[in-house]
Design a protein around this motif. Structure first.
Motif, PDB file in Angstrom:
ATOM      1  N   SER A   8      49.856  40.493  45.916  1.00 31.75           N
ATOM      2  CA  SER A   8      49.720  41.108  45.268  1.00 31.75           C
ATOM      3  C   SER A   8      50.920  40.174  45.111  1.00 31.75           C
ATOM      4  N   VAL A   9      51.740  39.135  44.409  1.00 25.63           N
ATOM      5  CA  VAL A   9      52.911  38.863  43.736  1.00 25.63           C
ATOM      6  C   VAL A   9      53.948  39.043  42.719  1.00 25.63           C
ATOM      7  N   PRO A  10      54.990  38.705  42.042  1.00 31.23           N
ATOM      8  CA  PRO A  10      56.494  38.973  41.457  1.00 31.23           C
ATOM      9  C   PRO A  10      55.614  38.350  40.649  1.00 31.23           C
ATOM     10  N   LEU A  11      56.290  38.609  39.435  1.00 32.47           N
ATOM     11  CA  LEU A  11      56.121  38.856  38.163  1.00 32.47           C
ATOM     12  C   LEU A  11      58.088  37.628  38.026  1.00 32.47           C
ATOM     13  N   ASP A  12      58.130  37.094  38.770  1.00 29.20           N
ATOM     14  CA  ASP A  12      59.607  35.815  38.752  1.00 29.20           C
ATOM     15  C   ASP A  12      58.675  34.880  38.148  1.00 29.20           C
ATOM     16  N   LEU A  31      37.615  26.060  46.038  1.00 25.06           N
ATOM     17  CA  LEU A  31      38.170  26.472  46.970  1.00 25.06           C
ATOM     18  C   LEU A  31      37.862  28.132  47.210  1.00 25.06           C
ATOM     19  N   ALA A  32      38.118  29.107  46.063  1.00 27.93           N
ATOM     20  CA  ALA A  32      37.758  30.124  46.100  1.00 27.93           C
ATOM     21  C   ALA A  32      38.174  30.651  44.477  1.00 27.93           C
ATOM     22  N   SER A  33      37.186  32.215  44.077  1.00 23.23           N
ATOM     23  CA  SER A  33      38.032  32.549  42.427  1.00 23.23           C
ATOM     24  C   SER A  33      38.403  33.371  42.570  1.00 23.23           C
ATOM     25  N   CYS A  34      38.466  33.548  41.345  1.00 29.33           N
ATOM     26  CA  CYS A  34      40.236  34.435  41.168  1.00 29.33           C
ATOM     27  C   CYS A  34      39.825  35.320  40.427  1.00 29.33           C
ATOM     28  N   CYS A  35      40.326  36.295  40.557  1.00 26.72           N
ATOM     29  CA  CYS A  35      40.391  37.496  39.189  1.00 26.72           C
ATOM     30  C   CYS A  35      41.827  38.002  39.208  1.00 26.72           C
ATOM     31  N   LYS A  36      42.236  39.124  37.930  1.00 23.41           N
ATOM     32  CA  LYS A  36      42.977  40.175  38.557  1.00 23.41           C
ATOM     33  C   LYS A  36      42.560  41.030  38.334  1.00 23.41           C
ATOM     34  N   PHE A  37      43.752  41.567  38.937  1.00 24.59           N
ATOM     35  CA  PHE A  37      42.811  42.981  39.874  1.00 24.59           C
ATOM     36  C   PHE A  37      43.839  44.338  40.142  1.00 24.59           C
ATOM     37  N   SER A  38      43.242  45.284  38.729  1.00 26.68           N
ATOM     38  CA  SER A  38      44.039  45.888  37.832  1.00 26.68           C
ATOM     39  C   SER A  38      44.270  47.265  37.900  1.00 26.68           C
ATOM     40  N   VAL A 101      34.087  45.785  42.701  1.00 26.05           N
ATOM     41  CA  VAL A 101      35.093  45.803  43.293  1.00 26.05           C
ATOM     42  C   VAL A 101      35.976  44.082  42.702  1.00 26.05           C
ATOM     43  N   THR A 102      35.029  43.607  42.220  1.00 28.97           N
ATOM     44  CA  THR A 102      36.064  42.418  41.370  1.00 28.97           C
ATOM     45  C   THR A 102      35.688  42.831  40.407  1.00 28.97           C
ATOM     46  N   LYS A 103      35.036  44.052  39.493  1.00 27.35           N
ATOM     47  CA  LYS A 103      35.411  44.314  38.138  1.00 27.35           C
ATOM     48  C   LYS A 103      36.298  46.053  38.270  1.00 27.35           C
ATOM     49  N   PHE A 104      36.698  46.320  38.995  1.00 24.50           N
ATOM     50  CA  PHE A 104      37.712  47.111  39.816  1.00 24.50           C
ATOM     51  C   PHE A 104      37.953  47.721  37.734  1.00 24.50           C
ATOM     52  N   GLN A 105      38.157  49.201  37.331  1.00 23.20           N
ATOM     53  CA  GLN A 105      38.871  49.651  36.449  1.00 23.20           C
ATOM     54  C   GLN A 105      39.674  50.999  37.379  1.00 23.20           C
ATOM     55  N   TRP A 106      40.515  51.209  37.015  1.00 20.00           N
ATOM     56  CA  TRP A 106      40.955  52.660  37.860  1.00 20.00           C
ATOM     57  C   TRP A 106      40.475  54.035  36.894  1.00 20.00           C
ATOM     58  N   ASP A 107      40.410  55.336  36.859  1.00 22.00           N
ATOM     59  CA  ASP A 107      39.769  56.188  37.077  1.00 22.00           C
ATOM     60  C   ASP A 107      40.544  57.394  37.038  1.00 22.00           C
ATOM     61  N   LEU A 315      45.953  39.776  41.996  1.00 21.92           N
ATOM     62  CA  LEU A 315      45.206  39.128  42.182  1.00 21.92           C
ATOM     63  C   LEU A 315      43.592  39.775  43.367  1.00 21.92           C
ATOM     64  N   LEU A 316      42.419  39.398  42.550  1.00 19.89           N
ATOM     65  CA  LEU A 316      41.546  39.683  44.305  1.00 19.89           C
ATOM     66  C   LEU A 316      41.050  38.106  44.480  1.00 19.89           C
ATOM     67  N   LEU A 317      40.703  37.120  45.403  1.00 23.56           N
ATOM     68  CA  LEU A 317      40.675  35.656  45.747  1.00 23.56           C
ATOM     69  C   LEU A 317      39.504  36.424  46.300  1.00 23.56           C
ATOM     70  N   GLN A 318      38.783  35.329  46.620  1.00 23.15           N
ATOM     71  CA  GLN A 318      37.567  35.182  46.470  1.00 23.15           C
ATOM     72  C   GLN A 318      36.667  34.012  47.088  1.00 23.15           C
ATOM     73  N   THR A 319      36.420  33.760  48.447  1.00 19.73           N
ATOM     74  CA  THR A 319      36.369  32.735  49.338  1.00 19.73           C
ATOM     75  C   THR A 319      35.371  32.766  50.026  1.00 19.73           C
ATOM     76  N   ASP A 320      35.333  31.280  49.917  1.00 19.72           N
ATOM     77  CA  ASP A 320      34.125  31.143  52.069  1.00 19.72           C
ATOM     78  C   ASP A 320      34.607  31.274  53.245  1.00 19.72           C
ATOM     79  N   LYS A 321      33.956  31.750  54.205  1.00 22.69           N
ATOM     80  CA  LYS A 321      35.148  32.387  55.659  1.00 22.69           C
ATOM     81  C   LYS A 321      35.300  30.851  55.719  1.00 22.69           C
ATOM     82  N   LYS A 322      34.088  30.175  56.037  1.00 24.84           N
ATOM     83  CA  LYS A 322      34.294  28.893  56.050  1.00 24.84           C
ATOM     84  C   LYS A 322      35.911  27.880  55.630  1.00 24.84           C
ATOM     85  N   ARG A 323      36.045  28.753  54.610  1.00 26.37           N
ATOM     86  CA  ARG A 323      37.202  28.070  53.667  1.00 26.37           C
ATOM     87  C   ARG A 323      38.278  28.366  53.418  1.00 26.37           C
TER      88      ARG A 323
END
Length: 377
Positions: A8-12, A31-38, A101-107, A315-323
């Protein structure tokens, strides 16, 4: 194995520029994949209460992780280590765990965003605690049936003294009349000769040459011997002195044991179906609650760190453990402006249960989600 990081980072302006640069960098370098975590806008009543809520969330997180681990372990045990069967049943809202997890939507229906944060924590706490309590009860009931069946099966197969004789003794092997009866005697291999020489002398009422070997294994054999009923007690005592074991046997007793085994098998099968369905439903419930709990933690920590009004992005970052190391260096470089003095200050004890069991402090908010649970291995 993959790593999942919830940051999580601020929107500045500076942070937004860093996020854009991060996305370009990881896309270019793979290096990784990145998606918004709503995460929806949640209700902050009193800022001072957030510290208490944060503490409650941390404790609840530990409980929820434990319940997920126990539920999954029960699945493995009940399904007898079949990973394919576990994977079929360990789902979240009908999809595999990583997809959820990667397509999480609040219930919002289950966890209304209009409720105060402490109320949402209470809802999850009650849900998880109830599952934990019922899991103990159901697991104990199922394991009791399973243990009874295994004990009876083991007893009937273990050795000559206890094994089932249903497929060994025929009715014609036994003499039963007003005066005569047939006993079954366990004789060890090294005592065969002694048995043949002495069984007729164990009582004067033994029918001569009536002994026959009905069954044999590596331990020894089961022999039949016919004698007068009035000499049974005397014969048993003398046989015991000679280290021969007389087995209690009747077709009625054998039938009763077989019926008991059959009933236990049916009962276990019924309990298996009920328990697996319960595990499937409640694993889903707790896992969904767990991811909402993660969202709550990100929200609360973001408000505590970045202040009000609420203004951050997750943001949700998914990466290989080696990276992972390289990605961490990239994040540290990009978001150092948030806290130039930030270094790793806390690492919880390593734990092989899912979730935020290893929490590190950086200039940005970051939770490490262990994927061993998501992959059900």
């Amino acid at each position: 194995m993959t790593d999942l990081w919830l940051i999580s980072v601020p929107l500045d302006k500076t942070s937004l520029t860093s996020v854009a640069k991060l996305k370009r960098t990881i896309a270019k370098s793979n290096l990784a994949s990145c998606c918004k975590f709503s995460i929806p806008d949640l209700k902050v009543v009193i800022l001072d209460n957030l510290l208490s809520v944060s503490d409650d969330l941390s404790k609840l997180d530990t409980l929820t992780e434990s319940v997920i681990k126990k539920t999954c372990q029960c699945m493995r045990e009940v399904m007898e280590q079949s990973n394919d069967k576990v994977l079929e049943n360990a789902l979240a809202n009908g999809v595999d765990l990583m997809s959820y997890v990667t397509k999480f939507q609040w219930d919002k229906a289950k966890y209304p965003t209009a409720l105060p944060l402490c109320s949402l924590v209470d809802i999850i706490n009650k849900e998880v605690s109830q599952v934990e309590l019922e899991l103990k009860s159901r697991a104990a009931a199922y394991n009791s049936v399973k243990a009874s069946l295994q004990s009876l099966k083991h007893k009937q197969e273990e050795n000559l003294q206890t094994r089932s004789l249903n497929d060994i003794v025929r009715r014609e092997d036994l003499v039963t009349s007003e005066y005569l009866t047939t006993l079954l005697v366990v004789v060890l291999r090294g005592s065969y000769v002694q048995w043949e020489r002495t069984y007729e002398s164990l009582s004067q009422f033994v029918v001569p040459r009536s002994s026959r070997k009905l069954y044999e294994d590596k331990e020894g054999g089961i022999f039949s011997v016919t004698l007068f009923k009035r000499a049974v007690c005397e014969f048993k005592a003398k046989a015991h002195e000679s280290k021969f074991t007389v087995r209690e046997y009747s077709f009625d007793l054998e039938e009763k044991q077989q019926q008991e085994m059959k009933q236990l098998r049916v009962h276990k099968k019924e309990q298996y179906g009920i328990f697996v369905r319960w595990l499937k439903v409640n694993f889903n419930e707790v896992f969904v609650a767990w991811i909402h709990l993660k969202a709550l933690r990100v929200f609360v920590e973001s408000v505590l760190r970045y202040g009000l009004p609420v203004n951050y992005q997750a943001l949700l970052l998914q990466t290989d453990k080696k990276r992972s190391k390289k990605l961490r260096e990239e994040l540290t470089s990009l978001f150092m402006h948030l806290d130039p003095t930030a270094t790793v200050s806390k690492t919880d004890a390593n734990c092989d249960i899912p979730g935020l069991s290893q929490q590190e402090y950086f200039s940005y908010i970051c939770f490490h989600i262990h994927t061993n649970m998501l992959e059900i291995r």
